[in-house]
Scaffold this active site. Structure first.
Site, short mmCIF file in Angstrom:
data_model
loop_
_atom_site.label_atom_id
_atom_site.label_comp_id
_atom_site.label_asym_id
_atom_site.label_seq_id
_atom_site.Cartn_x
_atom_site.Cartn_y
_atom_site.Cartn_z
N ARG A 106 42.22 47.09 46.06
CA ARG A 106 41.14 46.92 45.08
C ARG A 106 40.37 48.22 44.91
O ARG A 106 39.93 48.82 45.87
CB ARG A 106 40.18 45.81 45.53
N ARG A 115 42.57 43.82 38.47
CA ARG A 115 42.50 44.12 39.90
C ARG A 115 43.62 43.45 40.68
O ARG A 115 44.12 42.41 40.29
CB ARG A 115 41.15 43.70 40.47
N ASP A 118 40.45 40.09 43.93
CA ASP A 118 39.01 39.90 43.77
C ASP A 118 38.60 38.74 44.67
O ASP A 118 39.17 37.65 44.58
CB ASP A 118 38.68 39.58 42.31
N ASP A 120 35.17 36.67 45.71
CA ASP A 120 33.75 36.44 45.43
C ASP A 120 33.22 35.37 46.37
O ASP A 120 33.83 34.30 46.50
CB ASP A 120 33.54 35.97 43.99
#
Length: 177
Positions: A106, A115, A118, A120
């Site tokens: 990344r 990407r 990811d 989160d």
């Protein structure tokens, strides 16, 4: 194992270890071998210190979302959600998520860019935070079906603090589509 991992930065030393909470992590990839990257990332999450359990959803495919909205021309995302039972402090967990992203190539060049991975942090127990370094729950989670759908498949009773039941949020998004 260091007890400092269960503390936030600057927190006083605890008298006992932080209780375990469920933390919700959204996973997404739209470059490279997306499925293998998600599998490896889940293995990485399971190997984190103070993580006792990892439950994951089957990946779903979604259209890339850019600042201007959905982008049908960009490579599609493969998305999933992992619910971790952890005693890691939320800021420490977030730092580990960034390390895992970097391990998988990344690069943070453009906001909402394509990407390899990811990760989160969507929710951490019932904690709320408006700190720009760690906003909880994730500010856009309630409007993302590619987060809500896999989360619901892992936890049918899930709630997004401040927004309500995940099932209701997803139903509302589908009703407005």
């Amino acid at each position: 194992m260091s007890r400092r991992l269960a503390q936030g930065i600057g927190d006083p030393p605890p008298h006992e270890t932080r209780p375990a909470v469920d933390a919700v992590v959204a996973l997404g990839a739209n470059l490279g071998d997306r499925a293998e990257t998600l599998r490896e990332a889940v293995r990485d999450l399971a190997r984190l210190p103070l993580v006792d359990r990892v439950r994951t959803a089957e990946p779903i495919e979604s259209v890339a979302v850019k600042p201007a909205g959905p982008d049908e021309e960009a490579p599609a995302y493969l998305n999933s959600v992992a619910v971790l039972t952890t005693r890691l402090a939320p800021a420490i967990l977030l730092s580990y998520l960034h390390v895992i992203e970097a391990r998988h190539g990344r690069e943070r060049r453009e906001r909402w860019g394509d990407r390899t991975l990811d990760l989160d942090l969507i929710a951490y127990g019932d904690m709320t935070s408006d700190d720009p370094a760690l906003t909880l729950p994730h500010p856009r989670a309630a409007g993302r079906d590619f987060v809500l759908e896999p989360w619901l498949s892992v936890d049918p009773d899930a709630e997004l603090i401040g927004h309500g039941r995940v099932a209701d949020l997803l139903s509302g998004l589908r009703g407005s589509a």
